[in-house]
Design a protein around this motif. Structure first.
Motif, mmCIF file in Angstrom:
data_model
loop_
_atom_site.group_PDB
_atom_site.id
_atom_site.type_symbol
_atom_site.label_atom_id
_atom_site.label_comp_id
_atom_site.label_asym_id
_atom_site.label_seq_id
_atom_site.Cartn_x
_atom_site.Cartn_y
_atom_site.Cartn_z
ATOM 1 N N ASP A 187 12.910 5.055 -0.906
ATOM 2 C CA ASP A 187 12.754 4.909 -2.121
ATOM 3 C C ASP A 187 12.008 3.583 -2.707
ATOM 4 N N LYS A 188 12.335 2.571 -1.917
ATOM 5 C CA LYS A 188 11.653 1.031 -2.226
ATOM 6 C C LYS A 188 10.280 1.318 -1.600
ATOM 7 N N LEU A 189 9.916 1.903 -0.446
ATOM 8 C CA LEU A 189 8.586 1.836 0.016
ATOM 9 C C LEU A 189 7.863 2.854 -0.960
ATOM 10 N N ALA A 190 8.297 4.094 -1.362
ATOM 11 C CA ALA A 190 7.728 4.976 -2.012
ATOM 12 C C ALA A 190 7.007 4.308 -3.540
ATOM 13 N N LYS A 191 7.856 3.560 -4.197
ATOM 14 C CA LYS A 191 7.823 2.773 -4.993
ATOM 15 C C LYS A 191 6.734 1.655 -4.840
ATOM 16 N N ALA A 192 6.884 1.156 -3.909
ATOM 17 C CA ALA A 192 5.787 0.022 -3.567
ATOM 18 C C ALA A 192 4.450 0.529 -3.485
ATOM 19 N N LEU A 193 4.378 1.739 -2.526
ATOM 20 C CA LEU A 193 2.926 2.303 -2.419
ATOM 21 C C LEU A 193 2.583 3.199 -3.582
ATOM 22 N N GLY A 194 3.227 3.406 -4.594
ATOM 23 C CA GLY A 194 2.961 4.248 -5.519
ATOM 24 C C GLY A 194 3.052 5.582 -5.349
ATOM 25 N N ILE A 198 0.239 12.890 4.607
ATOM 26 C CA ILE A 198 0.136 11.524 5.349
ATOM 27 C C ILE A 198 -0.859 10.538 4.754
ATOM 28 N N TYR A 199 -0.119 9.116 4.774
ATOM 29 C CA TYR A 199 -0.813 8.152 3.935
ATOM 30 C C TYR A 199 -1.204 7.160 5.021
ATOM 31 N N VAL A 200 -2.544 6.950 5.125
ATOM 32 C CA VAL A 200 -3.030 5.896 6.189
ATOM 33 C C VAL A 200 -3.032 4.670 5.602
ATOM 34 N N GLY A 259 -1.784 -3.068 1.753
ATOM 35 C CA GLY A 259 -1.063 -1.934 2.150
ATOM 36 C C GLY A 259 0.013 -2.136 3.237
ATOM 37 N N LEU A 260 -0.649 -2.899 4.138
ATOM 38 C CA LEU A 260 0.439 -3.322 5.319
ATOM 39 C C LEU A 260 1.581 -4.303 4.832
ATOM 40 N N ALA A 261 0.967 -5.232 3.953
ATOM 41 C CA ALA A 261 1.976 -5.926 3.476
ATOM 42 C C ALA A 261 3.029 -5.677 2.400
ATOM 43 N N LYS A 262 2.807 -4.308 1.795
ATOM 44 C CA LYS A 262 4.187 -3.468 1.037
ATOM 45 C C LYS A 262 4.726 -2.925 2.410
ATOM 46 N N ILE A 263 4.241 -2.356 3.466
ATOM 47 C CA ILE A 263 4.989 -1.983 4.304
ATOM 48 C C ILE A 263 6.033 -2.904 5.011
ATOM 49 N N ASP A 264 5.424 -4.416 5.240
ATOM 50 C CA ASP A 264 6.216 -5.243 5.617
ATOM 51 C C ASP A 264 7.258 -5.608 4.768
ATOM 52 N N THR A 265 7.265 -5.459 3.529
ATOM 53 C CA THR A 265 8.233 -5.722 2.313
ATOM 54 C C THR A 265 9.308 -4.433 2.569
ATOM 55 N N ALA A 266 9.115 -3.444 3.380
ATOM 56 C CA ALA A 266 10.064 -2.333 3.490
ATOM 57 C C ALA A 266 10.799 -2.306 4.643
ATOM 58 N N THR A 267 10.278 -2.948 5.874
ATOM 59 C CA THR A 267 10.857 -2.885 7.085
ATOM 60 C C THR A 267 10.126 -4.368 8.211
ATOM 61 N N PRO A 268 11.117 -4.496 8.870
ATOM 62 C CA PRO A 268 10.455 -5.531 9.805
ATOM 63 C C PRO A 268 10.108 -4.805 11.075
ATOM 64 N N CYS A 269 9.952 -3.461 11.115
ATOM 65 C CA CYS A 269 9.235 -2.839 12.300
ATOM 66 C C CYS A 269 7.888 -2.070 12.070
ATOM 67 N N ARG A 270 6.983 -3.169 11.659
ATOM 68 C CA ARG A 270 5.739 -2.750 12.000
ATOM 69 C C ARG A 270 5.164 -3.267 13.249
ATOM 70 N N TYR A 271 5.766 -4.494 13.639
ATOM 71 C CA TYR A 271 5.473 -4.955 14.979
ATOM 72 C C TYR A 271 3.989 -5.520 15.152
ATOM 73 N N GLY A 272 3.217 -5.569 13.899
ATOM 74 C CA GLY A 272 1.802 -6.284 14.054
ATOM 75 C C GLY A 272 0.876 -5.032 14.346
ATOM 76 N N ALA A 273 1.322 -3.955 14.033
ATOM 77 C CA ALA A 273 0.478 -2.620 14.129
ATOM 78 C C ALA A 273 -0.500 -2.548 13.093
ATOM 79 N N PRO A 274 -1.983 -2.424 13.459
ATOM 80 C CA PRO A 274 -2.984 -2.650 12.440
ATOM 81 C C PRO A 274 -3.115 -1.494 11.373
#
Length: 170
Positions: free
Chosen positions: A124-131, A47-49, A55-70
């Motif tokens: 795969d894109k997200l895993a790479k972005a997060l290292g 589990i990665y918090v 980090g949230l910006a990296k999530i946002d590059t992979a999906t439009p579905c963060r919906y502003g979650a902190p």
């Protein structure tokens, strides 16, 4: 809250407010995931918090579905430590991570934190972005936060098929 009421009222939040998830609630949620059952108790979940702006910006590059979650939990599993089932066609990784994720989601509801299960992303894109290590497979994201004013479930949230359409007694 009684469990049946908790699962009936919980919904996928698609509009988070500005409030943070406090550390005690986050710990409670992560503990719920830790206690989830896994095949042969392999506990291959990772589990990665993600809560930093970077980090949230990296999530946002992979999906439009963060919906502003902190906070966004990235639920993955270690492909090198799964249990292989008889027949050699399946292993426990994906299902165990899904069980853990379900515990996280219900733990969030129990802690008064809203959530949204997200699968709309390229793992795969997200895993790479997060290292993340190559031996880990991302299964899903879990947005965490508090619903924005006026947010609520989708109109079809309470629509459920009767058991007779989804359950067969053999």
């Amino acid at each position: 809250m009684e469990f049946t009421q908790l699962i009936a009222q919980r919904y996928s939040c698609k509009n988070f407010g500005a409030g943070k998830v406090d550390a005690a609630a986050l710990h409670t949620i992560l503990e719920a995931g830790r206690l989830a059952p896994t095949a042969k108790n392999t506990q291959e979940q990772r589990i990665y918090v993600v809560q930093s702006e970077e980090g949230l910006a990296k999530i946002d590059t992979a999906t439009p579905c963060r919906y502003g979650a902190p906070v966004c939990l990235v639920v993955a599993y270690d492909k090198n430590h799964t249990f292989t089932y008889p027949g050699e066609r399946m292993n426990s990784g994906m299902e165990d991570a899904a069980i853990v994720a379900t515990h996280l989601l219900l733990g969030a509801a129990n802690a008064g934190v809203d959530s949204c299960w997200v699968n709309f992303f390229d793992p795969d894109k997200l895993a790479k972005a997060l290292g993340l290590p190559e031996n880990e497979e991302i299964v899903m994201l879990l947005d965490l936060g508090h619903a924005a004013e006026g947010a609520g479930p989708l109109p079809n949230h309470s629509s459920r098929k009767p058991l007779s359409e989804t359950v067969t007694f053999l």
